[in-house]
Design a protein around this motif. Structure first.
Motif, PDB file in Angstrom:
ATOM      1  N   ASP A 210       0.840  -1.204   0.000  1.00  0.00           N
ATOM      2  CA  ASP A 210       0.000   0.000   0.000  1.00  0.00           C
ATOM      3  C   ASP A 210       0.870   1.248   0.000  1.00  0.00           C
ATOM      4  O   ASP A 210       0.581   2.218  -0.715  1.00  0.00           O
ATOM      5  CB  ASP A 210      -0.938   0.025   1.208  1.00  0.00           C
ATOM      6  N   LEU A 211       1.923   1.236   0.788  1.00  0.00           N
ATOM      7  CA  LEU A 211       2.851   2.360   0.838  1.00  0.00           C
ATOM      8  C   LEU A 211       3.512   2.577  -0.519  1.00  0.00           C
ATOM      9  O   LEU A 211       3.595   3.711  -1.007  1.00  0.00           O
ATOM     10  CB  LEU A 211       3.906   2.110   1.927  1.00  0.00           C
ATOM     11  N   ALA A 212       3.947   1.497  -1.141  1.00  0.00           N
ATOM     12  CA  ALA A 212       4.589   1.591  -2.455  1.00  0.00           C
ATOM     13  C   ALA A 212       3.612   2.088  -3.526  1.00  0.00           C
ATOM     14  O   ALA A 212       3.994   2.838  -4.429  1.00  0.00           O
ATOM     15  CB  ALA A 212       5.168   0.233  -2.863  1.00  0.00           C
ATOM     16  N   LEU A 213       2.348   1.683  -3.422  1.00  0.00           N
ATOM     17  CA  LEU A 213       1.339   2.057  -4.417  1.00  0.00           C
ATOM     18  C   LEU A 213       0.676   3.406  -4.132  1.00  0.00           C
ATOM     19  O   LEU A 213      -0.079   3.905  -4.970  1.00  0.00           O
ATOM     20  CB  LEU A 213       0.251   0.984  -4.493  1.00  0.00           C
ATOM     21  N   ALA A 214       0.948   4.003  -2.979  1.00  0.00           N
ATOM     22  CA  ALA A 214       0.270   5.237  -2.566  1.00  0.00           C
ATOM     23  C   ALA A 214       0.260   6.332  -3.638  1.00  0.00           C
ATOM     24  O   ALA A 214      -0.776   6.984  -3.828  1.00  0.00           O
ATOM     25  CB  ALA A 214       0.862   5.766  -1.262  1.00  0.00           C
ATOM     26  N   PRO A 215       1.360   6.555  -4.371  1.00  0.00           N
ATOM     27  CA  PRO A 215       1.298   7.616  -5.398  1.00  0.00           C
ATOM     28  C   PRO A 215       0.219   7.389  -6.466  1.00  0.00           C
ATOM     29  O   PRO A 215      -0.257   8.346  -7.078  1.00  0.00           O
ATOM     30  CB  PRO A 215       2.699   7.589  -6.025  1.00  0.00           C
ATOM     31  N   SER A 216      -0.204   6.146  -6.655  1.00  0.00           N
ATOM     32  CA  SER A 216      -1.250   5.849  -7.652  1.00  0.00           C
ATOM     33  C   SER A 216      -2.645   6.055  -7.088  1.00  0.00           C
ATOM     34  O   SER A 216      -3.622   6.082  -7.839  1.00  0.00           O
ATOM     35  CB  SER A 216      -1.115   4.407  -8.154  1.00  0.00           C
ATOM     36  N   GLY A 217      -2.745   6.146  -5.758  1.00  0.00           N
ATOM     37  CA  GLY A 217      -4.051   6.274  -5.121  1.00  0.00           C
ATOM     38  C   GLY A 217      -4.761   4.948  -4.924  1.00  0.00           C
ATOM     39  O   GLY A 217      -5.901   4.920  -4.469  1.00  0.00           O
ATOM     40  N   LEU A 218      -4.107   3.843  -5.252  1.00  0.00           N
ATOM     41  CA  LEU A 218      -4.700   2.514  -5.104  1.00  0.00           C
ATOM     42  C   LEU A 218      -4.126   1.795  -3.900  1.00  0.00           C
ATOM     43  O   LEU A 218      -2.954   1.967  -3.563  1.00  0.00           O
ATOM     44  CB  LEU A 218      -4.419   1.643  -6.335  1.00  0.00           C
ATOM     45  N   LYS A 219      -4.945   0.969  -3.274  1.00  0.00           N
ATOM     46  CA  LYS A 219      -4.488   0.003  -2.282  1.00  0.00           C
ATOM     47  C   LYS A 219      -4.143  -1.276  -3.040  1.00  0.00           C
ATOM     48  O   LYS A 219      -4.634  -1.513  -4.153  1.00  0.00           O
ATOM     49  CB  LYS A 219      -5.592  -0.301  -1.262  1.00  0.00           C
ATOM     50  N   VAL A 220      -3.331  -2.120  -2.443  1.00  0.00           N
ATOM     51  CA  VAL A 220      -2.930  -3.347  -3.120  1.00  0.00           C
ATOM     52  C   VAL A 220      -4.138  -4.230  -3.432  1.00  0.00           C
ATOM     53  O   VAL A 220      -4.176  -4.889  -4.476  1.00  0.00           O
ATOM     54  CB  VAL A 220      -1.830  -4.105  -2.336  1.00  0.00           C
ATOM     55  N   THR A 221      -5.143  -4.236  -2.562  1.00  0.00           N
ATOM     56  CA  THR A 221      -6.344  -5.030  -2.835  1.00  0.00           C
ATOM     57  C   THR A 221      -7.070  -4.506  -4.072  1.00  0.00           C
ATOM     58  O   THR A 221      -7.560  -5.284  -4.889  1.00  0.00           O
ATOM     59  CB  THR A 221      -7.304  -5.017  -1.636  1.00  0.00           C
ATOM     60  N   GLN A 222      -7.133  -3.190  -4.210  1.00  0.00           N
ATOM     61  CA  GLN A 222      -7.788  -2.592  -5.374  1.00  0.00           C
ATOM     62  C   GLN A 222      -7.008  -2.891  -6.644  1.00  0.00           C
ATOM     63  O   GLN A 222      -7.588  -3.228  -7.680  1.00  0.00           O
ATOM     64  CB  GLN A 222      -7.929  -1.088  -5.187  1.00  0.00           C
ATOM     65  N   ARG A 223      -5.672  -2.789  -6.566  1.00  0.00           N
ATOM     66  CA  ARG A 223      -4.857  -3.068  -7.744  1.00  0.00           C
ATOM     67  C   ARG A 223      -4.995  -4.535  -8.156  1.00  0.00           C
ATOM     68  O   ARG A 223      -5.060  -4.852  -9.348  1.00  0.00           O
ATOM     69  CB  ARG A 223      -3.388  -2.738  -7.502  1.00  0.00           C
ATOM     70  N   ALA A 224      -5.053  -5.430  -7.174  1.00  0.00           N
ATOM     71  CA  ALA A 224      -5.213  -6.853  -7.483  1.00  0.00           C
ATOM     72  C   ALA A 224      -6.523  -7.102  -8.225  1.00  0.00           C
ATOM     73  O   ALA A 224      -6.575  -7.898  -9.172  1.00  0.00           O
ATOM     74  CB  ALA A 224      -5.151  -7.684  -6.200  1.00  0.00           C
ATOM     75  N   ILE A 225      -7.571  -6.413  -7.812  1.00  0.00           N
ATOM     76  CA  ILE A 225      -8.864  -6.557  -8.485  1.00  0.00           C
ATOM     77  C   ILE A 225      -8.786  -6.026  -9.911  1.00  0.00           C
ATOM     78  O   ILE A 225      -9.224  -6.684 -10.860  1.00  0.00           O
ATOM     79  CB  ILE A 225      -9.977  -5.862  -7.683  1.00  0.00           C
ATOM     80  N   LEU A 226      -8.215  -4.840 -10.081  1.00  0.00           N
ATOM     81  CA  LEU A 226      -8.073  -4.285 -11.433  1.00  0.00           C
ATOM     82  C   LEU A 226      -7.249  -5.213 -12.318  1.00  0.00           C
ATOM     83  O   LEU A 226      -7.595  -5.444 -13.485  1.00  0.00           O
ATOM     84  CB  LEU A 226      -7.431  -2.899 -11.386  1.00  0.00           C
ATOM     85  N   ALA A 227      -6.145  -5.747 -11.771  1.00  0.00           N
ATOM     86  CA  ALA A 227      -5.285  -6.638 -12.552  1.00  0.00           C
ATOM     87  C   ALA A 227      -6.020  -7.912 -12.941  1.00  0.00           C
ATOM     88  O   ALA A 227      -5.914  -8.373 -14.079  1.00  0.00           O
ATOM     89  CB  ALA A 227      -4.017  -6.961 -11.760  1.00  0.00           C
ATOM     90  N   ARG A 228      -6.788  -8.484 -12.018  1.00  0.00           N
ATOM     91  CA  ARG A 228      -7.528  -9.713 -12.315  1.00  0.00           C
ATOM     92  C   ARG A 228      -8.585  -9.455 -13.387  1.00  0.00           C
ATOM     93  O   ARG A 228      -8.733 -10.231 -14.316  1.00  0.00           O
ATOM     94  CB  ARG A 228      -8.165 -10.264 -11.033  1.00  0.00           C
ATOM     95  N   ILE A 229      -9.311  -8.357 -13.259  1.00  0.00           N
ATOM     96  CA  ILE A 229     -10.315  -8.025 -14.279  1.00  0.00           C
ATOM     97  C   ILE A 229      -9.616  -7.785 -15.615  1.00  0.00           C
ATOM     98  O   ILE A 229     -10.083  -8.239 -16.662  1.00  0.00           O
ATOM     99  CB  ILE A 229     -11.148  -6.792 -13.880  1.00  0.00           C
ATOM    100  N   GLY A 230      -8.489  -7.098 -15.574  1.00  0.00           N
ATOM    101  CA  GLY A 230      -7.730  -6.816 -16.796  1.00  0.00           C
ATOM    102  C   GLY A 230      -7.283  -8.081 -17.509  1.00  0.00           C
ATOM    103  O   GLY A 230      -7.261  -8.131 -18.736  1.00  0.00           O
ATOM    104  N   ARG A 231      -6.929  -9.111 -16.745  1.00  0.00           N
ATOM    105  CA  ARG A 231      -6.503 -10.378 -17.358  1.00  0.00           C
ATOM    106  C   ARG A 231      -7.674 -11.130 -17.975  1.00  0.00           C
ATOM    107  O   ARG A 231      -7.495 -11.887 -18.916  1.00  0.00           O
ATOM    108  CB  ARG A 231      -5.802 -11.257 -16.328  1.00  0.00           C
ATOM    109  N   SER A 232      -8.879 -10.928 -17.438  1.00  0.00           N
ATOM    110  CA  SER A 232     -10.021 -11.697 -17.930  1.00  0.00           C
ATOM    111  C   SER A 232     -10.924 -10.894 -18.860  1.00  0.00           C
ATOM    112  O   SER A 232     -11.872 -11.441 -19.398  1.00  0.00           O
ATOM    113  CB  SER A 232     -10.845 -12.223 -16.746  1.00  0.00           C
TER     114      SER A 232
END
Length: 157
Positions: free
Chosen positions: A30-52
């Motif tokens: 979450d700290l590493a992703l903070a500049p994007s405004g996403l939490k790791v859980t949110q990014r994981a969801i976006l990535a999973r949807i993006g793959r499918s």
């Protein structure tokens, strides 16, 4: 920082140790992703949807090893921010289809370098071999057949 936080879990419970490790790593990502405004859980969801490309809520929850209610809660800010859309499935109106929007694809792309930096940091600190071994062990733990065997072992006592 407490002694137990410095030295480990302070518990013999595997579940407690895994949950503590998950929370710690989530905090770091979450700290590493903070500049994007996403939490790791949110990014994981976006990535999973993006793959499918397109998926329904149930399939997405299963893929993320989440319950549908928890996923719905986590999807709300992604929908509000315009990164994800949901719509009834024309084949089965009981299901809702989930798709990335153009903004969601852009946000995922924006977060990619930050996520890769977190990945590299994790591997640097844990070591490549241990990171790979951990990833393999975690894969076994999230597999349906592990859950089935675990439930059977617990029911037998």
């Amino acid at each position: 920082m407490s002694e137990s936080a410095r030295s480990g879990t302070g518990s013999r419970c595997h579940c407690t140790a895994l949950r503590q490790a998950s929370r710690r790593i989530s905090q770091l990502y979450d700290l590493a992703l903070a500049p994007s405004g996403l939490k790791v859980t949110q990014r994981a969801i976006l990535a999973r949807i993006g793959r499918s490309e397109t998926t329904n809520v149930g399939e997405l929850a299963d893929a993320l090893v989440m319950d549908a209610g928890g996923l719905a809660h986590t999807l709300k800010p992604l929908i509000r921010d315009g990164f994800v859309t949901t719509a009834p499935d024309p084949q089965d109106r009981r299901n809702r289809l989930v798709r990335l929007t153009a903004a969601g694809k852009a946000k995922l792309k924006e977060s990619e370098a930050l996520w890769l930096t977190a990945q590299r940091g994790f591997e640097k600190e844990l070591g490549k071999a241990r990171s790979e071994a951990l990833h393999e062990a975690l894969g076994l733990l999230i597999a349906d057949d592990f859950a089935d065997r675990f439930e059977a072992a617990v029911s037998r006592g």
